[in-house]
Design a protein around this motif. Structure first.
Motif, PDB file in Angstrom:
ATOM      1  N   LYS A 106       0.836  -1.208   0.000  1.00 15.32           N
ATOM      2  CA  LYS A 106       0.000   0.000   0.000  1.00 15.32           C
ATOM      3  C   LYS A 106       0.873   1.261   0.000  1.00 15.32           C
ATOM      4  O   LYS A 106       0.541   2.248  -0.653  1.00 15.32           O
ATOM      5  CB  LYS A 106      -0.948  -0.022   1.196  1.00 15.32           C
ATOM      6  N   ASN A 107       1.974   1.230   0.721  1.00 18.64           N
ATOM      7  CA  ASN A 107       2.909   2.367   0.698  1.00 18.64           C
ATOM      8  C   ASN A 107       3.344   2.697  -0.729  1.00 18.64           C
ATOM      9  O   ASN A 107       3.631   3.849  -1.050  1.00 18.64           O
ATOM     10  CB  ASN A 107       4.166   2.053   1.513  1.00 18.64           C
ATOM     11  N   MET A 108       3.448   1.660  -1.556  1.00 14.20           N
ATOM     12  CA  MET A 108       3.980   1.854  -2.905  1.00 14.20           C
ATOM     13  C   MET A 108       2.878   1.892  -3.967  1.00 14.20           C
ATOM     14  O   MET A 108       3.175   1.867  -5.161  1.00 14.20           O
ATOM     15  CB  MET A 108       4.991   0.732  -3.224  1.00 14.20           C
ATOM     16  N   GLY A 109       1.629   1.895  -3.532  1.00 12.09           N
ATOM     17  CA  GLY A 109       0.518   2.052  -4.476  1.00 12.09           C
ATOM     18  C   GLY A 109       0.054   0.765  -5.129  1.00 12.09           C
ATOM     19  O   GLY A 109      -0.734   0.788  -6.064  1.00 12.09           O
ATOM     20  N   LEU A 110       0.528  -0.387  -4.645  1.00 15.12           N
ATOM     21  CA  LEU A 110       0.056  -1.660  -5.181  1.00 15.12           C
ATOM     22  C   LEU A 110      -1.134  -2.141  -4.357  1.00 15.12           C
ATOM     23  O   LEU A 110      -1.239  -1.804  -3.172  1.00 15.12           O
ATOM     24  CB  LEU A 110       1.173  -2.715  -5.152  1.00 15.12           C
ATOM     25  N   VAL A 153      11.269  -4.082  -1.005  1.00 15.51           N
ATOM     26  CA  VAL A 153      12.269  -3.689  -2.005  1.00 15.51           C
ATOM     27  C   VAL A 153      11.667  -3.765  -3.414  1.00 15.51           C
ATOM     28  O   VAL A 153      11.791  -2.834  -4.219  1.00 15.51           O
ATOM     29  CB  VAL A 153      13.521  -4.591  -1.908  1.00 15.51           C
ATOM     30  N   LEU A 154      10.985  -4.866  -3.701  1.00 19.49           N
ATOM     31  CA  LEU A 154      10.434  -5.029  -5.058  1.00 19.49           C
ATOM     32  C   LEU A 154       9.303  -4.041  -5.323  1.00 19.49           C
ATOM     33  O   LEU A 154       9.213  -3.476  -6.420  1.00 19.49           O
ATOM     34  CB  LEU A 154       9.947  -6.473  -5.250  1.00 19.49           C
ATOM     35  N   CYS A 155       8.449  -3.823  -4.318  1.00 20.13           N
ATOM     36  CA  CYS A 155       7.334  -2.872  -4.524  1.00 20.13           C
ATOM     37  C   CYS A 155       7.880  -1.461  -4.743  1.00 20.13           C
ATOM     38  O   CYS A 155       7.345  -0.692  -5.535  1.00 20.13           O
ATOM     39  CB  CYS A 155       6.366  -2.892  -3.341  1.00 20.13           C
ATOM     40  N   TYR A 156       8.961  -1.129  -4.064  1.00 18.58           N
ATOM     41  CA  TYR A 156       9.600   0.176  -4.255  1.00 18.58           C
ATOM     42  C   TYR A 156      10.134   0.308  -5.686  1.00 18.58           C
ATOM     43  O   TYR A 156       9.951   1.337  -6.344  1.00 18.58           O
ATOM     44  CB  TYR A 156      10.730   0.363  -3.235  1.00 18.58           C
ATOM     45  N   GLU A 157      10.782  -0.740  -6.171  1.00 23.58           N
ATOM     46  CA  GLU A 157      11.311  -0.694  -7.539  1.00 23.58           C
ATOM     47  C   GLU A 157      10.179  -0.540  -8.553  1.00 23.58           C
ATOM     48  O   GLU A 157      10.322   0.163  -9.558  1.00 23.58           O
ATOM     49  CB  GLU A 157      12.129  -1.955  -7.850  1.00 23.58           C
ATOM     50  N   ARG A 161       7.338   0.938  -7.987  1.00 25.91           N
ATOM     51  CA  ARG A 161       6.871   2.329  -7.876  1.00 25.91           C
ATOM     52  C   ARG A 161       7.788   3.288  -8.639  1.00 25.91           C
ATOM     53  O   ARG A 161       7.338   4.212  -9.303  1.00 25.91           O
ATOM     54  CB  ARG A 161       6.780   2.754  -6.412  1.00 25.91           C
ATOM     55  N   ARG A 162       9.100   3.043  -8.534  1.00 27.12           N
ATOM     56  CA  ARG A 162      10.043   3.912  -9.267  1.00 27.12           C
ATOM     57  C   ARG A 162       9.763   3.862 -10.768  1.00 27.12           C
ATOM     58  O   ARG A 162       9.858   4.860 -11.455  1.00 27.12           O
ATOM     59  CB  ARG A 162      11.483   3.474  -9.002  1.00 27.12           C
ATOM     60  N   GLN A 163       9.418   2.669 -11.258  1.00 25.50           N
ATOM     61  CA  GLN A 163       9.087   2.543 -12.683  1.00 25.50           C
ATOM     62  C   GLN A 163       7.823   3.328 -12.993  1.00 25.50           C
ATOM     63  O   GLN A 163       7.733   4.020 -14.009  1.00 25.50           O
ATOM     64  CB  GLN A 163       8.865   1.069 -13.054  1.00 25.50           C
ATOM     65  N   ALA A 164       6.839   3.201 -12.081  1.00 22.77           N
ATOM     66  CA  ALA A 164       5.548   3.856 -12.319  1.00 22.77           C
ATOM     67  C   ALA A 164       5.696   5.371 -12.307  1.00 22.77           C
ATOM     68  O   ALA A 164       4.923   6.080 -12.956  1.00 22.77           O
ATOM     69  CB  ALA A 164       4.536   3.404 -11.267  1.00 22.77           C
ATOM     70  N   LEU A 165       6.686   5.895 -11.585  1.00 24.74           N
ATOM     71  CA  LEU A 165       6.901   7.342 -11.517  1.00 24.74           C
ATOM     72  C   LEU A 165       7.768   7.838 -12.675  1.00 24.74           C
ATOM     73  O   LEU A 165       7.897   9.037 -12.871  1.00 24.74           O
ATOM     74  CB  LEU A 165       7.576   7.715 -10.184  1.00 24.74           C
ATOM     75  N   GLY A 166       8.350   6.909 -13.419  1.00 24.41           N
ATOM     76  CA  GLY A 166       9.257   7.281 -14.505  1.00 24.41           C
ATOM     77  C   GLY A 166       8.499   7.567 -15.793  1.00 24.41           C
ATOM     78  O   GLY A 166       7.270   7.617 -15.803  1.00 24.41           O
ATOM     79  N   PRO A 167       9.247   7.730 -16.887  1.00 19.79           N
ATOM     80  CA  PRO A 167       8.589   8.000 -18.167  1.00 19.79           C
ATOM     81  C   PRO A 167       7.741   6.806 -18.607  1.00 19.79           C
ATOM     82  O   PRO A 167       8.067   5.665 -18.261  1.00 19.79           O
ATOM     83  CB  PRO A 167       9.761   8.222 -19.133  1.00 19.79           C
ATOM     84  N   PRO A 168       6.663   7.031 -19.343  1.00 21.53           N
ATOM     85  CA  PRO A 168       5.810   5.911 -19.744  1.00 21.53           C
ATOM     86  C   PRO A 168       6.568   4.950 -20.654  1.00 21.53           C
ATOM     87  O   PRO A 168       7.400   5.387 -21.460  1.00 21.53           O
ATOM     88  CB  PRO A 168       4.645   6.575 -20.489  1.00 21.53           C
TER      89      PRO A 168
END
Ligand code: SAH
Length: 249
Positions: A27-31, A153-157, A159-166
């Motif tokens: 939930k912290n990472m939006g999943l 760790v994986l959920c954070y990674e 999230r980083r993708q989701a915040l990056g360019p499409p």
């Protein structure tokens, strides 16, 4: 919402507290999509306590009987593991795996990330469902993370993708595990029919072939071609297979 198409699958988790802690990490990472395969104890008050407000994820968690069921609609599946395996799967860094999962989820497909139970991790039979292994690069002298810490760790990674360019748009139509399984059943039938596979001991060869095709991640067109080839192979004593009928099985 693309993040909702990335399911976190916990295979035979032992401690309900860890299930709650994984829900919190997600939930912290939006999943939001949590699937539990044969949990030892769930629902459980300890899971709710450790979820610390992510109860909605626990409430909507699906319980599956098998990994096959948990990943059936998924077009991409990765398995996390603290240790190397005897049979070589491609090993991905967390960032690579997150990128692949995210780009497919963003294109509208269901994808999954498998985690093992606390005691013994994922069995090789579970890993057979995956297209690759994900290893968090920890100190090899002490490689095993707590289940929820690994999920974090994986959920954070992701999230980083989701915040990056499409991700780039492609016309690649990936194949779901259900469709792949129908292809494997067809392949097995034909291999037995032509006498290449011993029906009494088909498992070892089939497992190797299954791994080969999962690693290759064939798209729907390629699977249709392979099914067409199988259908064209004459099998002694059997009428020619009917592709329309097979695809409805
Ligand atoms: N004792 C088990 C480890 C269980 S840890 C074993 O030796 O395999 C529970 C789960 O957390 C693992 O199955 C895996 O899904 C995840 N995990 C733990 N450490 C990890 C790491 N370094 N990289 C990737 N996943 C890890």
């Amino acid at each position: 919402m693309s993040l909702a198409r990335i399911r976190i699958v916990l295979v035979r988790p032992q401690h309900p507290g860890n299930i709650g802690a994984v829900a919190r990490a997600m939930k912290n990472m939006g999943l939001s999509s949590l699937v539990l395969v044969a949990p030892r104890e769930f629902p459980a008050p300890e899971a709710v306590a450790r979820a610390a407000g992510a109860d909605d994820i626990l409430a909507s968690a699906q319980v599956a009987e098998s990994v096959a069921q948990a990943v059936a609609p998924c077009t991409r599946v990765f398995a996390t593991s603290a240790r190397a395996r005897k049979i070589p799967w491609p090993v991905l860094a967390p960032e690579q795996a997150a990128g692949a999962l995210w780009s497919e989820a963003a294109a509208g497909h269901e994808v999954a990330l498998l985690f093992g139970g606390e005691r013994s991790g994922l069995a090789n039979e579970d890993v057979d469902f995956a297209q690759g292994l994900v290893q968090i690069p920890v100190d090899p002298a002490f490689p095993s993370l707590n289940l929820a810490a690994a999920a974090q760790v994986l959920c954070y990674e992701i999230r980083r993708q989701a915040l990056g360019p499409p991700p780039a748009v492609t016309d690649h139509v990936p194949t779901s595990q259900d469709e792949l399984n129908r292809f494997f059943a067809h392949l097995e039938t034909v291999l037995i029919g032509i006498g290449f596979l011993n029906a009494a001991h088909p498992r070892k060869l089939m497992r190797r072939l299954v791994r080969l095709f999962r690693r290759a991640t064939p798209d729907q067109n390629e699977i249709n071609i392979l099914r067409g080839i199988l259908t064209a192979i004459p099998v002694a004593g059997q009428p020619p297979a009917n592709l329309d009928k097979i695809s409805q099985e």
